[in-house]
Write a protein that holds these residues in place. Structure first.
Motif, PDB file in Angstrom:
ATOM      1  N   SER A   1       7.338  28.525  45.292  1.00  0.00           N
ATOM      2  CA  SER A   1       8.263  27.607  44.621  1.00  0.00           C
ATOM      3  C   SER A   1       7.502  26.363  44.168  1.00  0.00           C
ATOM      4  O   SER A   1       6.372  26.108  44.594  1.00  0.00           O
ATOM      5  CB  SER A   1       9.386  27.193  45.568  1.00  0.00           C
ATOM      6  N   SER A   2       8.139  25.566  43.325  1.00  0.00           N
ATOM      7  CA  SER A   2       7.504  24.343  42.860  1.00  0.00           C
ATOM      8  C   SER A   2       7.530  23.282  43.956  1.00  0.00           C
ATOM      9  O   SER A   2       8.354  23.333  44.881  1.00  0.00           O
ATOM     10  CB  SER A   2       8.218  23.812  41.626  1.00  0.00           C
ATOM     11  N   ALA A   3       6.642  22.308  43.841  1.00  0.00           N
ATOM     12  CA  ALA A   3       6.618  21.203  44.796  1.00  0.00           C
ATOM     13  C   ALA A   3       7.931  20.428  44.754  1.00  0.00           C
ATOM     14  O   ALA A   3       8.428  19.974  45.788  1.00  0.00           O
ATOM     15  CB  ALA A   3       5.435  20.292  44.496  1.00  0.00           C
ATOM     16  N   GLU A   4       8.513  20.276  43.566  1.00  0.00           N
ATOM     17  CA  GLU A   4       9.788  19.568  43.445  1.00  0.00           C
ATOM     18  C   GLU A   4      10.889  20.307  44.189  1.00  0.00           C
ATOM     19  O   GLU A   4      11.702  19.694  44.899  1.00  0.00           O
ATOM     20  CB  GLU A   4      10.160  19.417  41.973  1.00  0.00           C
TER      21      GLU A   4
ATOM     22  N   ILE B   1      -1.541  15.137  54.023  1.00  0.00           N
ATOM     23  CA  ILE B   1      -1.986  16.519  53.831  1.00  0.00           C
ATOM     24  C   ILE B   1      -1.415  16.988  52.502  1.00  0.00           C
ATOM     25  O   ILE B   1      -0.252  16.731  52.192  1.00  0.00           O
ATOM     26  CB  ILE B   1      -1.479  17.404  54.992  1.00  0.00           C
ATOM     27  N   VAL B   2      -2.226  17.675  51.699  1.00  0.00           N
ATOM     28  CA  VAL B   2      -1.784  18.164  50.394  1.00  0.00           C
ATOM     29  C   VAL B   2      -1.839  19.685  50.396  1.00  0.00           C
ATOM     30  O   VAL B   2      -2.870  20.282  50.742  1.00  0.00           O
ATOM     31  CB  VAL B   2      -2.655  17.596  49.256  1.00  0.00           C
ATOM     32  N   ILE B   3      -0.733  20.294  50.012  1.00  0.00           N
ATOM     33  CA  ILE B   3      -0.614  21.756  50.040  1.00  0.00           C
ATOM     34  C   ILE B   3      -0.274  22.259  48.646  1.00  0.00           C
ATOM     35  O   ILE B   3       0.577  21.690  47.953  1.00  0.00           O
ATOM     36  CB  ILE B   3       0.472  22.193  51.041  1.00  0.00           C
ATOM     37  N   GLY B   4      -0.932  23.330  48.235  1.00  0.00           N
ATOM     38  CA  GLY B   4      -0.661  23.927  46.941  1.00  0.00           C
ATOM     39  C   GLY B   4       0.678  24.646  46.912  1.00  0.00           C
ATOM     40  O   GLY B   4       1.120  25.211  47.919  1.00  0.00           O
ATOM     41  N   THR B   5       1.352  24.614  45.754  1.00  0.00           N
ATOM     42  CA  THR B   5       2.627  25.316  45.570  1.00  0.00           C
ATOM     43  C   THR B   5       2.567  26.118  44.274  1.00  0.00           C
ATOM     44  O   THR B   5       1.541  26.131  43.581  1.00  0.00           O
ATOM     45  CB  THR B   5       3.800  24.328  45.496  1.00  0.00           C
ATOM     46  N   GLY B   6       3.649  26.763  43.931  1.00  0.00           N
ATOM     47  CA  GLY B   6       3.698  27.516  42.686  1.00  0.00           C
ATOM     48  C   GLY B   6       3.610  26.636  41.459  1.00  0.00           C
ATOM     49  O   GLY B   6       3.236  27.095  40.374  1.00  0.00           O
ATOM     50  N   GLU B   7       3.961  25.369  41.600  1.00  0.00           N
ATOM     51  CA  GLU B   7       3.870  24.388  40.514  1.00  0.00           C
ATOM     52  C   GLU B   7       3.714  23.004  41.112  1.00  0.00           C
ATOM     53  O   GLU B   7       4.640  22.478  41.719  1.00  0.00           O
ATOM     54  CB  GLU B   7       5.112  24.439  39.629  1.00  0.00           C
ATOM     55  N   GLY B   8       2.549  22.416  40.966  1.00  0.00           N
ATOM     56  CA  GLY B   8       2.288  21.104  41.527  1.00  0.00           C
ATOM     57  C   GLY B   8       1.821  21.172  42.972  1.00  0.00           C
ATOM     58  O   GLY B   8       1.618  22.254  43.543  1.00  0.00           O
ATOM     59  N   LEU B   9       1.639  19.999  43.554  1.00  0.00           N
ATOM     60  CA  LEU B   9       1.153  19.883  44.924  1.00  0.00           C
ATOM     61  C   LEU B   9       2.194  19.171  45.773  1.00  0.00           C
ATOM     62  O   LEU B   9       2.939  18.319  45.282  1.00  0.00           O
ATOM     63  CB  LEU B   9      -0.161  19.093  44.949  1.00  0.00           C
ATOM     64  N   LEU B  10       2.226  19.507  47.049  1.00  0.00           N
ATOM     65  CA  LEU B  10       3.169  18.890  47.970  1.00  0.00           C
ATOM     66  C   LEU B  10       2.389  18.055  48.975  1.00  0.00           C
ATOM     67  O   LEU B  10       1.542  18.573  49.717  1.00  0.00           O
ATOM     68  CB  LEU B  10       3.992  19.949  48.701  1.00  0.00           C
TER      69      LEU B  10
END
Length: 336
Positions: free
Chosen positions: A243-246, A296-305
């Motif tokens: 899923s996207s970060a949003e 901590i930064v984690i990859g998502t399907g769209e953007g970063l979380l």
């Protein structure tokens, strides 16, 4: 558009059932039905209304909670006992004796706020001014059991509370009044629910005199505009990193206080308690692409979380910096 007024409702009640009381007493008798702590302000507002006498409070039976499985009263019951108001805890309204007991309180109006049970026709027919329900959404949007989470998940900027006349459906009754509230970026479902029921308490006491006087009417909902929410399940909180970060950020806010947004790592569950979406390309969804001292930064399907606060299963919640000191191999982890 169908309008419901009090002349129509009161015509079904006899003169001996008139809601007008003797001079010098409260004008109307009310029964309050509710359960969780966030509706206590509604009970308090109703109790403080000089025109209203709260004759009884209805709340579910005490439940076993905690490790010791001791019986615990609902917050509404606890508040009712503090106020010295009779508290009734029926398991069902399908029992004729239970309905007869409710009738014995001679309620002119029943006020419902997060009671958690549908009321059968026999109960709906008791009070001449109806059963009024506070629902934390702008009906007909977000009918059902999770309206606040539904508004956050939909990315809406405005929600509100509706005072409605209950019928036999799920949040389908005509709306008497509504009050809007902005959804702030820091609002989660827990804090927003509390705010909406404070708004609802004010809306109730502002509207009730006009409703009982017949100067306020209820308007039928437009069913074509209705949206529905489902009961939250624990599995809803599992982070889908494709899923996207949003979207993940909305879920984190929507699933407070339960089931929370969580992920799995090395066979254990990690709750993600404070997150925010940021632009950027992810190397791989679910990959911890950066683990700095503060976040901590984690990859998502769209953007970063960005994750600022989290909680390992069986441990207390910590900030990112403290978490990484305890789990240095979390850097570069693949979450799932």
């Amino acid at each position: 558009m169908q309008i419901y007024n009090q002349a129509e409702r009161l015509s079904t009640h006899s003169e001996t059932e008139s809601p007008v009381r003797a001079a010098g007493s409260a004008s109307h008798r009310a029964v309050f039905m509710g359960t969780p702590g966030f509706v206590v302000p509604v009970l308090d507002a109703l109790q403080d209304c000089p025109e209203v006498e709260v004759a009884a409070i209805y709340t579910p039976p005490d439940r076993r909670r905690g490790r010791g499985q001791a019986y615990e009263a609902s917050p509404v019951k606890q508040r009712g006992q503090e106020l010295g108001i009779p508290v009734v805890q029926p398991r069902t309204f399908r029992d004729t004796d239970v309905v007869a007991q409710l009738e014995s309180y001679r309620p002119d109006v029943i006020v419902v706020a997060a009671y958690g049970r549908l009321l059968p026709p026999e109960v709906l027919a008791i009070p001449p001014f109806g059963c009024l329900n506070l629902h934390p959404s702008l009906l007909p949007r977000h009918r059902g059991p999770a309206p606040v989470a539904g508004a956050i998940l939909a990315g809406e900027n405005i929600t509100g509370v509706s005072l409605m006349l209950l019928d036999e459906g799920m949040d389908t009754g005509p709306v008497i009044a509504q009050r809007e509230r902005l959804i702030r970026e820091f609002d989660d479902a827990g804090t927003l629910t509390e705010k909406l029921f404070v708004d609802g308490a004010a809306l109730l006491v502002d509207t009730l005199p006009g409703w009982t006087a017949g100067s306020v009417s209820a308007v039928k909902q437009n069913d074509e505009l209705a949206t529905y929410t489902a009961k939250l399940e624990r599995a809803d909180g599992l982070a889908d990193w494709t899923s996207s970060a949003e979207t993940l950020s909305r879920r984190q806010r929507a699933y407070v206080p339960w089931p929370r947004l969580y992920t799995n790592w090395q066979g254990k569950e990690i709750k993600l308690l404070d997150v925010a979406p940021v632009p950027g390309a992810a190397t791989e969804p679910g990959l911890v692409t950066n683990a700095g001292s503060e976040e901590i930064v984690i990859g998502t399907g769209e953007g970063l979380l960005v994750v600022r606060r989290l909680q390992m299963e069986g441990r207390r919640a910590t900030g990112a910096q403290e978490f990484l000191r305890g789990y240095p191999d979390f850097k570069g982890a693949r979450l799932g």
